[in-house]
Design an enzyme around this catalytic site. Structure first.
Site, mmCIF file in Angstrom:
data_model
loop_
_atom_site.group_PDB
_atom_site.id
_atom_site.type_symbol
_atom_site.label_atom_id
_atom_site.label_comp_id
_atom_site.label_asym_id
_atom_site.label_seq_id
_atom_site.Cartn_x
_atom_site.Cartn_y
_atom_site.Cartn_z
ATOM 1 N N ASN A 152 0.801 -1.240 0.000
ATOM 2 C CA ASN A 152 0.000 0.000 0.000
ATOM 3 C C ASN A 152 0.827 1.279 0.000
ATOM 4 O OD1 ASN A 152 0.643 -0.743 2.677
ATOM 5 N ND2 ASN A 152 -0.853 0.718 3.432
ATOM 6 N N GLU A 249 4.252 -3.628 12.469
ATOM 7 C CA GLU A 249 3.277 -2.551 12.238
ATOM 8 C C GLU A 249 2.138 -3.161 11.445
ATOM 9 O OE1 GLU A 249 1.232 0.010 10.547
ATOM 10 O OE2 GLU A 249 2.989 0.998 9.654
ATOM 11 N N CYS A 282 -2.965 1.752 6.687
ATOM 12 C CA CYS A 282 -3.248 1.125 7.987
ATOM 13 C C CYS A 282 -3.888 2.127 8.942
ATOM 14 C CB CYS A 282 -2.001 0.499 8.581
ATOM 15 S SG CYS A 282 -0.522 1.413 8.253
ATOM 16 N N GLU A 452 7.688 2.730 14.706
ATOM 17 C CA GLU A 452 8.471 3.241 13.584
ATOM 18 C C GLU A 452 8.363 4.759 13.653
ATOM 19 O OE1 GLU A 452 10.256 1.512 11.480
ATOM 20 O OE2 GLU A 452 9.380 -0.467 11.193
#
Ligand code: ADP
Length: 472
Positions: A152, A249, A282, A452
């Site tokens: 994505n 993640e 996300c 992150e």
């Protein structure tokens, strides 16, 4: 669309062609024509990449942060300068709008400039033990990092991890999604031109089994994974077997909570974020929780604005065929669960039907028992639920297995702090507070482990080494 682009692995500072390798034909989100032909790495290719990264690790770790940081920053500069071909390649593979991808390129370059810059600010501590002993800590790299990224946001997700890992003295084997791997290979080639030594950044191509082989490889000392919860669990298991850490993640089902005193114009813009990249993010704000007294007004405005997002110029297609089919399945699931369809709920018809376009979709009267309330769809699909008290808003917000991002809208600052404090979420924005590459990002619950972005990420890419010297 022309001939599909033939891609190859990048190992030890050069293209690596595995003759006779099986290849995957990847098709365009715009019209399903072939765009790339991707070799599927076998275990020997994965091992060659890991061996190259392992060999390069000591010399790279022993360079000072200043020198590493300069090279990483130079990569960012070149990425900015060379941006157009990265934008073109990624638009072709992901289907993103050009404007969205231009923004992603800037973010990708920022990661290299930011981490390259803060490299010199990463240091340990001196610990007082009294006369006779001198103790200090040093952040040290893990060695080889296996990095597995999804389709994505291929360039930004790779850049986020690679910039942090390289800055801290690790070497990397990157396995991008098989559906969107061009920019990973281009990035590795550009890194070599910017001065990243051979072996420090390698790219192996292939499907999930290549990611699995990387996560299980005995010489990979840390795994950074971005993707689905299901695959994240399997990566975590592989890491647990070898006792190496994993940064995970994973997905989200992020709520936007709108109280009746909110600035509804600005809240509306935030809710429409579910259309960015056609909801394939996300952090997509895929649930709207809205206080009863403004529910009808906001729902009508959201539905009108979503219906006006014309697929094509204003809304990207869905990237992969499997994802397209998944979104369509959720339309059936929502109907069977009794959610009220307000707009959308179908693939796009007419000339665009050759591509993977779905109409922006809004469901109202969604309850926590419905799957569209709880499950990540990864499409331009919004689930709307009303609430009548602060406690109910919090309960609804927390009523999924995810906890990545929550967006909160109220003019009452005491309430904002109270509610933000009780949300199970790795990140909370209040009244549209902007985040940046400097702000740590990651989830709680099924949304993942570790962070992150920001300085925080550097702590995940280093281990603390303690040295004590007797001065007696
Ligand atoms: P999505 O559902 O978004 O495709 P995945 O979690 O399946 O998300 O994929 C994210 C990345 O993980 C991709 O690069 C994919 O090839 C890789 N992958 C898929 N299965 C595995 C696995 N079992 N182990 C490691 N990596 C995997």
């Amino acid at each position: 669309m022309g001939e599909p682009c033939q891609l190859d692995h990048w190992i030890d500072g050069a293209f690596h062609v595995a003759p006779g390798a099986e290849r995957l034909a990847v098709t365009s989100p715009f019209d399903r024509s072939p765009v790339t032909s991707v070799p599927l790495a076998d275990t020997a290719t994965v091992s060659a990449a890991v061996a190259s990264a392992r060999t390069a690790a000591r010399e790279w770790a022993e360079r000072g942060p200043l020198e590493r940081g300069r090279i990483v920053q130079e990569l960012g500069r070149r990425l900015r300068e060379d941006g157009k071909r990265f934008v073109d390649a990624e638009v072709r593979e992901t289907g993103k709008l050009v404007a969205e991808m231009r923004g992603s390129l800037t973010v990708a370059a920022d990661y290299f400039e930011y981490y390259g810059g803060v490299a010199r600010a990463l240091f340990g501590q001196t610990i007082g033990l009294g006369a006779g002993d001198h103790a200090f800590t040093t952040p040290v790299p893990f060695g080889v990092v296996g990095m597995i990224t999804p389709w994505n946001g291929p360039l930004t997700q790779a850049s986020r991890g690679v910039a942090a890992a390289l800055t801290t003295g690790n070497t990397v084997v990157l396995k991008p999604s098989e559906f969107t791997c061009s920019t990973a290979v281009m990035l590795a080639e550009l890194a070599a031109e910017a001065g990243v030594p051979a072996g420090v950044l390698n790219v192996v191509l292939g499907a999930g089994s290549v990611g699995a082989a990387l996560a299980a490889h005995p010489d990979v000392r840390l795994v950074a994974f971005t993707g689905s919860v299901h695959t994240g669990r399997s990566v975590a298991r592989a890491c647990a077997d070898r006792l190496v850490p994993a940064i995970l993640e994973l997905g989200g089902k992020s709520p936007t909570i709108v109280f009746s005193d909110a600035d509804l114009d600005r809240a509306l813009a935030c809710v429409l974020g579910v259309c960015a990249s056609s909801g394939q993010q996300c952090a997509a704000p895929s649930r709207l929780l809205v206080e009863s007294s403004v529910h009808e007004a906001l729902l009508n405005r959201v539905a009108e604005a979503m219906a006006a997002r014309t697929p094509g110029p204003l809304l990207a297609p869905v990237t992969t065929e499997a994802q397209f089919e998944k979104v369509l399945r959720y339309f059936d699931i929502a109907r069977n669960d009794g959610a009220r369809l307000v707009t959308g709920g179908r693939p796009v018809e007419g000339p665009l039907a050759e591509g993977r376009y779905v109409a922006p979709t809004v469901y109202a009267d969604v309850t926590p028992g419905m799957r569209v309330f709880r499950e990540e769809i990864f499409g331009p699909v919004l689930a709307v639920t009303r609430f009548s008290s602060e406690d109910e808003a919090i309960e609804l917000a927390n009523a999924t297995d995810y906890g990545l991002v929550a967006n909160l809208w109220t003019r009452d600052s005491a309430r904002a702090l109270r509610v933000a404090g009780r949300l199970d979420s790795g990140q909370v924005t209040v009244n549209g507070g902007r985040t940046g590459i400097e702000t740590p990002f990651g989830g709680v619950k099924n949304s993942g482990i570790g962070r992150e972005k920001g300085f925080e990420a550097l702590r995940h890419y280093t281990q603390v080494k303690t040295t004590v010297i007797s001065t007696r």
